[in-house]
Design an enzyme around this catalytic site. Structure first.
Site, PDB file in Angstrom:
ATOM      1  N   ASP A 114     -95.040  27.203  61.114  1.00 53.74           N
ATOM      2  CA  ASP A 114     -95.513  26.366  62.214  1.00 53.74           C
ATOM      3  C   ASP A 114     -94.381  26.253  63.232  1.00 53.74           C
ATOM      4  O   ASP A 114     -93.225  26.055  62.853  1.00 53.74           O
ATOM      5  CB  ASP A 114     -95.843  24.963  61.660  1.00 53.74           C
ATOM      6  CG  ASP A 114     -97.147  24.426  62.190  1.00 53.74           C
ATOM      7  OD1 ASP A 114     -97.241  24.257  63.416  1.00 53.74           O
ATOM      8  OD2 ASP A 114     -98.053  24.170  61.382  1.00 53.74           O
ATOM      9  N   ASP A 220     -98.031  24.920  67.534  1.00 48.26           N
ATOM     10  CA  ASP A 220     -98.623  23.580  67.611  1.00 48.26           C
ATOM     11  C   ASP A 220     -98.884  23.181  69.068  1.00 48.26           C
ATOM     12  O   ASP A 220     -97.990  23.314  69.913  1.00 48.26           O
ATOM     13  CB  ASP A 220     -97.608  22.614  66.983  1.00 48.26           C
ATOM     14  CG  ASP A 220     -98.152  21.220  66.798  1.00 48.26           C
ATOM     15  OD1 ASP A 220     -99.124  21.071  66.057  1.00 48.26           O
ATOM     16  OD2 ASP A 220     -97.584  20.282  67.393  1.00 48.26           O
ATOM     17  N   GLU A 277    -102.499  26.743  68.725  1.00 45.68           N
ATOM     18  CA  GLU A 277    -103.438  25.623  68.646  1.00 45.68           C
ATOM     19  C   GLU A 277    -103.682  25.142  70.077  1.00 45.68           C
ATOM     20  O   GLU A 277    -102.736  24.815  70.793  1.00 45.68           O
ATOM     21  CB  GLU A 277    -102.839  24.490  67.814  1.00 45.68           C
ATOM     22  CG  GLU A 277    -103.844  23.372  67.594  1.00 45.68           C
ATOM     23  CD  GLU A 277    -103.214  22.018  67.261  1.00 45.68           C
ATOM     24  OE1 GLU A 277    -103.909  21.183  66.674  1.00 45.68           O
ATOM     25  OE2 GLU A 277    -102.029  21.804  67.600  1.00 45.68           O
ATOM     26  N   HIS A 352    -105.290  20.580  58.292  1.00 48.75           N
ATOM     27  CA  HIS A 352    -104.662  19.299  57.957  1.00 48.75           C
ATOM     28  C   HIS A 352    -105.036  18.186  58.940  1.00 48.75           C
ATOM     29  O   HIS A 352    -104.655  17.039  58.729  1.00 48.75           O
ATOM     30  CB  HIS A 352    -103.148  19.493  57.903  1.00 48.75           C
ATOM     31  CG  HIS A 352    -102.598  19.862  59.257  1.00 48.75           C
ATOM     32  ND1 HIS A 352    -102.899  21.063  59.879  1.00 48.75           N
ATOM     33  CD2 HIS A 352    -101.819  19.177  60.126  1.00 48.75           C
ATOM     34  CE1 HIS A 352    -102.307  21.097  61.061  1.00 48.75           C
ATOM     35  NE2 HIS A 352    -101.647  19.958  61.240  1.00 48.75           N
ATOM     36  N   ASP A 353    -105.717  18.540  60.033  1.00 53.78           N
ATOM     37  CA  ASP A 353    -106.140  17.527  61.009  1.00 53.78           C
ATOM     38  C   ASP A 353    -107.632  17.238  60.931  1.00 53.78           C
ATOM     39  O   ASP A 353    -108.145  16.428  61.715  1.00 53.78           O
ATOM     40  CB  ASP A 353    -105.834  18.000  62.442  1.00 53.78           C
ATOM     41  CG  ASP A 353    -104.360  18.154  62.707  1.00 53.78           C
ATOM     42  OD1 ASP A 353    -103.560  17.428  62.085  1.00 53.78           O
ATOM     43  OD2 ASP A 353    -103.997  19.014  63.526  1.00 53.78           O
TER      44      ASP A 353
HETATM   45  C1  GLC Z   1    -101.042  19.187  66.128  1.00 52.93           C
HETATM   46  C2  GLC Z   1    -100.877  19.110  64.632  1.00 52.93           C
HETATM   47  C3  GLC Z   1    -101.023  17.682  64.212  1.00 52.93           C
HETATM   48  C4  GLC Z   1     -99.945  16.874  64.877  1.00 52.93           C
HETATM   49  C5  GLC Z   1     -99.948  17.074  66.385  1.00 52.93           C
HETATM   50  C6  GLC Z   1     -98.677  16.604  67.005  1.00 52.93           C
HETATM   51  O1  GLC Z   1    -102.306  18.837  66.542  1.00 52.93           O
HETATM   52  O2  GLC Z   1    -101.775  19.960  64.010  1.00 52.93           O
HETATM   53  O3  GLC Z   1    -100.973  17.523  62.830  1.00 52.93           O
HETATM   54  O4  GLC Z   1    -100.087  15.525  64.588  1.00 52.93           O
HETATM   55  O5  GLC Z   1    -100.070  18.422  66.744  1.00 52.93           O
HETATM   56  O6  GLC Z   1     -97.632  17.483  66.663  1.00 52.93           O
END
Ligand code: GLC
Length: 603
Positions: A114, A220, A277, A352-353
């Protein structure tokens, strides 16, 4: 059998996608805190992952995406990095990562790390220096601004942007008399990508890990790194709220593509791979700008339409009723758009989200959970794109029990949003119950619960006290050990599914997508068609918890069932055509019918 027509639309058919290893790959996502604890401290760790690489190999995945393991105060579970070149001590060491890379490479699997570089932790030395004085050389590495003042002389943040986790996106810093921007928690200050030194520092971090043999990155919130100049106020979307979603000014900002090309140049030196992402991006053109092959930016992105389908306009914990018609429209849109424009999809329902897909997208009676989990797996894994399996999804792990109170929820997003909503709903018990229902459905905590390895205490995740409570109502009958022994388990099914995809890449990876029975309210039905015309797969998926009598299956389904056989299904025997041409499908029944032209026929 005759050669199957490659297209229904004749010569205007787009070129078949170019072949690439990352298109054929399936990826397994590991959330390190909850995967496997090797030393009994209650937290998963890297040696624990190494113990399970054979489990992953047997599942048939090719890539492991490891959520952040870097040094971090863990305010947001490692998405607040305080040192990009060290490992959070309870997870292990940099040498453990070296060992993990070696263990995966020995088994012909790859490792994707990540990369969290929209923001750092407020404990990162860069931010500690930055906040120390107005003249510190690192001051401009973050986004600082003077306050605004209202007519009554009250100090206000520089603009009205809301943090994704609730409240203002700005925090006041007493020492230097300015605000700093944090799109997430106040402990996650946003880096200032307008400063070329920041860009260079990110390239250096990537190089550090690529030199160690890492095969790529999941980036991310990477589309948040370029903000609109001047950081203007966001338009009013949530009447009555002080702070407003500012994504118009920070998602896909003006310099995003320039920054992405810079990252890609680093990756290309290593033939490495990148998945971004990208929340808040809905337009085809915006996605293609980042992933179309000739753009030389990212290989693919996580797009959020499907996992936003049940999110109301008031935010994550507000409800929205969704229909299968809507789901079909979303899938059809991205499946055809990427194929026609030389882009590529990342296929996911969980991470994980997100909460557990079997609980979220298939409301089912308990006896139908296995069928529902297999149906969703089929739905996802045989679309066009790279498949992402989140730890435990391969077992059909479910959301936390309904009766667990809010005290069992630990995630900073859940707790912040819950607290703010409770302030709003004070005294309104019905609204509070609705809020809790949404938490039960969508909180991130559901997917962060310990992996269920066996029926022993804490599901075999740890010999100590787990950092979050294991789903003790569930691991007794849903765990990897038991599913490894059971040829009819969800796990066994995922293995078959990934094998089927890999054995027929021309159909399942490079084939085009065609939606069938678009108007049917209960069934999701699609075809994948090998561009050279040698194979077609037809999928029939009952998305309901009921038996379904299909009076008039589309001609394509009838032909497929007449000409070929069901190569995978979640019921034995699978549904068949009745004499009158109808079909009776069981609750959540899934069928995969594969027609393959014999290439050597007549040779
Ligand atoms: C992304 C991650 C998430 C995190 C956010 C801030 O969306 O997947 O888990 O809280 O970024 O880094």
């Amino acid at each position: 059998m005759s050669t199957i027509p490659a297209t229904t639309s004749g010569s205007s058919r787009p070129q078949a996608p170019e072949k690439a290893w990352w298109k054929e790959a399936s990826v397994y996502q590991i959330y390190p805190a909850s995967f496997n604890d090797s030393d009994g401290d209650g937290l998963g760790d890297i040696p624990g992952i190494i113990q399970k690489v054979d489990y992953l190999g047997a599942l048939g995945v090719d890539v492991v995406w490891l959520c952040p393991v870097y040094e971090s105060p863990q305010i947001d579970m490692g998405y607040d990095v305080s040192d990009y070149r060290s490992i959070h001590a309870p997870y292990g060491t940099v040498e453990d990562v070296d060992r993990l890379i070696a263990a995966l490479h020995e088994r012909r699997m790859r490792l994707v790390m990540d990369l969290v570089v929209n923001h750092t932790s407020d404990q990162h030395v860069w931010f500690r220096e930055s906040r120390s004085s107005l003249s510190n050389p690192k001051r401009d590495w973050y986004i600082w601004k003077k306050p605004r003042w209202d007519a009554a002389g009250n100090r206000l943040p520089p603009n009205n942007w809301a943090s994704v986790f609730g409240g203002s996106a700005w925090s006041w810093d007493e020492t230097t008399g300015e605000y700093y921007l944090h799109l997430f928690c106040k402990e996650q200050p946003d880096l200032n990508w307008e400063n070329p030194d920041v860009v260079q520092a990110v390239h250096d971090i990537m190089t550090f890990w690529l030199d160690k043999g890492v095969d790529g990155f999941r980036m991310d919130v990477i589309n948040f790194i370029s903000k609109s100049p001047g950081l203007p106020d966001a338009p009013l979307k949530l009447p009555g709220q002080e702070f407003q979603p500012g994504d118009l000014h920070y998602a896909n900002g003006p310099r995003l593509h320039e920054f992405l090309r810079g990252l890609r140049e680093v990756l290309d030196r290593y033939d490495a791979f990148a998945i971004g992402e990208m929340p808040c991006v809905k337009e085809e053109q915006d996605v293609l700008m980042a992933v179309a092959a000739d753009r030389k930016e990212l290989n693919m992105i996580f797009q959020f339409d499907i996992v936003s389908i049940d999110i109301g306009s008031g935010g994550k914990f507000t409800s929205k009723t969704w229909s299968l018609a809507k789901m079909k429209a979303i899938v059809n849109k991205w499946q055809t758009c990427m194929y026609d424009n030389n882009g590529w999809n990342a296929l996911f329902l969980e991470n994980h989200d997100q909460s557990r897909s079997v609980s979220r997208f298939t409301p089912h009676r308990p006896e139908n959970r296995t069928a529902a989990a297999k149906m969703l797996a089929t739905f996802l894994a045989l679309q066009s794109g790279t498949v992402f399996v989140y730890q435990g999804q391969e077992l059909g792990m479910a959301n936390l029990p309904r009766e667990w109170p809010i005290d069992e929820y630990k995630d900073v997003e859940t707790l912040n949003l819950y607290r703010l909503a409770m302030q709003q709903h004070r005294g309104d018990s019905e609204a509070v119950e609705q809020l809790m229902d949404q938490v039960r459905l969508k909180a991130r905590d559901h997917s962060r619960s310990p992996m269920q390895w066996n029926a022993q205490q804490h599901g075999g995740f740890t010999t100590g006290t787990p950092w979050v409570r294991a789903n003790d109502a569930d691991y007794m009958h849903c765990n990897a050990e038991q599913q490894l022994r059971d040829p009819t388990s969800v796990l066994a099914y995922w293995r078959q599914l990934l094998r089927l995809r890999k054995q027929n890449v021309d159909v399942f990876v490079y084939g085009r997508f065609e939606l069938l029975a678009a108007a049917d309210p209960s069934l999701f039905c699609y075809r994948r068609i090998d561009p050279s015309g040698y194979g077609v797969a037809t999928l029939v998926l009952n998305f309901t918890d009921c038996e379904y009598e299909w009076q008039v299956p589309p001609a394509e389904v009838v032909e497929a069932l007449t000409a070929a056989r069901c190569v995978l299904g979640n019921y034995e025997p699978p549904a068949e055509l009745n004499g009158d041409g109808s079909m009776r499908l069981k609750p959540f029944e899934a069928l995969v019918i594969l027609e393959l032209e014999d290439l050597y026929e007549g040779a």
